[in-house]
Design a protein around this motif. Sequence first.
Motif, PDB file in Angstrom:
ATOM      1  N   GLU A  94       0.822  -1.210   0.000  1.00 33.11           N
ATOM      2  CA  GLU A  94       0.000   0.000   0.000  1.00 33.11           C
ATOM      3  C   GLU A  94       0.860   1.266   0.000  1.00 33.11           C
ATOM      4  O   GLU A  94       0.348   2.368  -0.189  1.00 33.11           O
ATOM      5  CB  GLU A  94      -0.928  -0.017   1.228  1.00 33.11           C
ATOM      6  N   GLY A  95       2.165   1.108   0.225  1.00 30.04           N
ATOM      7  CA  GLY A  95       3.077   2.247   0.200  1.00 30.04           C
ATOM      8  C   GLY A  95       2.988   3.147   1.411  1.00 30.04           C
ATOM      9  O   GLY A  95       3.246   4.355   1.321  1.00 30.04           O
ATOM     10  N   LEU A  96       2.656   2.582   2.571  1.00 34.02           N
ATOM     11  CA  LEU A  96       2.476   3.392   3.782  1.00 34.02           C
ATOM     12  C   LEU A  96       3.804   3.568   4.512  1.00 34.02           C
ATOM     13  O   LEU A  96       4.622   2.659   4.590  1.00 34.02           O
ATOM     14  CB  LEU A  96       1.460   2.729   4.707  1.00 34.02           C
ATOM     15  N   ARG A  97       3.990   4.749   5.091  1.00 37.41           N
ATOM     16  CA  ARG A  97       5.215   5.037   5.842  1.00 37.41           C
ATOM     17  C   ARG A  97       4.874   5.502   7.268  1.00 37.41           C
ATOM     18  O   ARG A  97       5.160   4.812   8.221  1.00 37.41           O
ATOM     19  CB  ARG A  97       6.037   6.111   5.111  1.00 37.41           C
ATOM     20  N   SER A  98       4.243   6.659   7.392  1.00 35.81           N
ATOM     21  CA  SER A  98       3.866   7.167   8.720  1.00 35.81           C
ATOM     22  C   SER A  98       2.472   6.646   9.059  1.00 35.81           C
ATOM     23  O   SER A  98       1.525   6.865   8.318  1.00 35.81           O
ATOM     24  CB  SER A  98       3.873   8.701   8.715  1.00 35.81           C
ATOM     25  N   VAL A  99       2.353   5.940  10.197  1.00 30.24           N
ATOM     26  CA  VAL A  99       1.091   5.272  10.538  1.00 30.24           C
ATOM     27  C   VAL A  99       0.787   5.469  12.018  1.00 30.24           C
ATOM     28  O   VAL A  99       1.698   5.436  12.861  1.00 30.24           O
ATOM     29  CB  VAL A  99       1.154   3.760  10.240  1.00 30.24           C
ATOM     30  N   LEU A 100      -0.492   5.685  12.332  1.00 31.33           N
ATOM     31  CA  LEU A 100      -0.923   5.682  13.732  1.00 31.33           C
ATOM     32  C   LEU A 100      -2.050   4.666  13.895  1.00 31.33           C
ATOM     33  O   LEU A 100      -2.787   4.376  12.954  1.00 31.33           O
ATOM     34  CB  LEU A 100      -1.371   7.071  14.191  1.00 31.33           C
ATOM     35  N   ALA A 101      -2.170   4.130  15.097  1.00 30.72           N
ATOM     36  CA  ALA A 101      -3.213   3.163  15.425  1.00 30.72           C
ATOM     37  C   ALA A 101      -3.851   3.581  16.737  1.00 30.72           C
ATOM     38  O   ALA A 101      -3.146   3.853  17.713  1.00 30.72           O
ATOM     39  CB  ALA A 101      -2.623   1.757  15.542  1.00 30.72           C
ATOM     40  N   VAL A 102      -5.186   3.660  16.734  1.00 31.43           N
ATOM     41  CA  VAL A 102      -5.927   4.084  17.933  1.00 31.43           C
ATOM     42  C   VAL A 102      -6.906   2.982  18.320  1.00 31.43           C
ATOM     43  O   VAL A 102      -7.737   2.573  17.499  1.00 31.43           O
ATOM     44  CB  VAL A 102      -6.701   5.394  17.669  1.00 31.43           C
ATOM     45  N   PRO A 103      -6.835   2.487  19.554  1.00 31.34           N
ATOM     46  CA  PRO A 103      -7.743   1.420  19.957  1.00 31.34           C
ATOM     47  C   PRO A 103      -9.150   1.940  20.236  1.00 31.34           C
ATOM     48  O   PRO A 103      -9.330   3.079  20.677  1.00 31.34           O
ATOM     49  CB  PRO A 103      -7.108   0.877  21.231  1.00 31.34           C
ATOM     50  N   VAL A 104     -10.132   1.106  19.978  1.00 36.89           N
ATOM     51  CA  VAL A 104     -11.521   1.360  20.357  1.00 36.89           C
ATOM     52  C   VAL A 104     -11.746   0.575  21.651  1.00 36.89           C
ATOM     53  O   VAL A 104     -11.697  -0.654  21.643  1.00 36.89           O
ATOM     54  CB  VAL A 104     -12.491   0.882  19.256  1.00 36.89           C
ATOM     55  N   VAL A 105     -11.931   1.287  22.751  1.00 36.99           N
ATOM     56  CA  VAL A 105     -11.978   0.648  24.071  1.00 36.99           C
ATOM     57  C   VAL A 105     -13.357   0.835  24.692  1.00 36.99           C
ATOM     58  O   VAL A 105     -13.833   1.971  24.840  1.00 36.99           O
ATOM     59  CB  VAL A 105     -10.900   1.225  25.005  1.00 36.99           C
ATOM     60  N   VAL A 106     -13.998  -0.269  25.064  1.00 40.83           N
ATOM     61  CA  VAL A 106     -15.298  -0.233  25.716  1.00 40.83           C
ATOM     62  C   VAL A 106     -15.200  -1.014  27.023  1.00 40.83           C
ATOM     63  O   VAL A 106     -14.841  -2.196  27.019  1.00 40.83           O
ATOM     64  CB  VAL A 106     -16.394  -0.849  24.819  1.00 40.83           C
ATOM     65  N   ARG A 107     -15.484  -0.332  28.120  1.00 41.51           N
ATOM     66  CA  ARG A 107     -15.410  -0.938  29.449  1.00 41.51           C
ATOM     67  C   ARG A 107     -14.066  -1.647  29.660  1.00 41.51           C
ATOM     68  O   ARG A 107     -13.994  -2.791  30.095  1.00 41.51           O
ATOM     69  CB  ARG A 107     -16.572  -1.905  29.670  1.00 41.51           C
TER      70      ARG A 107
END
Length: 275
Positions: A94-107
């Motif tokens: 996909e040619g990705l370099r700068s990446v962030l990941a954010v969790p979806v948190v429930v309880r």
Amino acid sequence: MSEPADAMEMRAALARLRRATGLPVAFGGLLHDARQLRIAELSGTATGALRGLVISAGNGLGGKSIALSRPCAVTDYPSARHISHEYDAAVAAEGLRSVLAVPVVVRRKVRGVLYGALREPRTLGERTFDAAVAAARDVEQALVVRDEVQRLLVAAREPVAGPGAWEEVREVHGELRALAPRIVDEGLRRELLAVCGRLATASGNQPRPHMVGLAPRELDVLACVAAGSTNAAAGERLGLKPETVKGYLRAAMRKLGAHTRLEAVVAARRAGLLP
């Protein structure tokens, strides 16, 4: 057949993430068990390399986010030293370099991950992180609503045991009606309203909506009133201003020929509109 709610909610969140952060690529998915996530939705991607990718907790950037239950980012994914590299082939495709990941948190449980990415190495700023977290919060709220609906549907199917149980039935009915407008999944919303109808006639009163013709919001307000809510509490539950609640209540009272709140509730129950 309506589109699955998971797909609609995730797709909407990814669109908001891209719009708010300016990141050209976003993708994500929900966990299908406690340790694995499947990337199901893509936005702004050039290939399908990431679709269906299964991310295990602890592996890659998303897996790290799952394990730590917090946002994580890398400035240059291929050379990042603080993540493992099981998914490099798909990321490179996909040619990705700068990446962030954010969790979806429930309880306190991670239920999914949203990713945002650039095709160039660049440090992502605090505003980008904040916007991505806000998009994840939207998914979290949608999941909270769906969880509550499922809990209430289970409670609604339990048999009524004695006169004291009717207060619980009425409370469940009011909560279900309040949640209905917030449900994205059309099929689940129909099921929820059908259960409301069954609860309303559980006392033996036959439904006669054609004789009254209450609007859905008028009935929502009456359901809250029947459960003991004040106008302010009903407004908070329904997402309405107290003045708007008063307006719906006045309209319902007029249609029911009632002069007080209690008379309106009694008339609605006799008509089989409330339990």
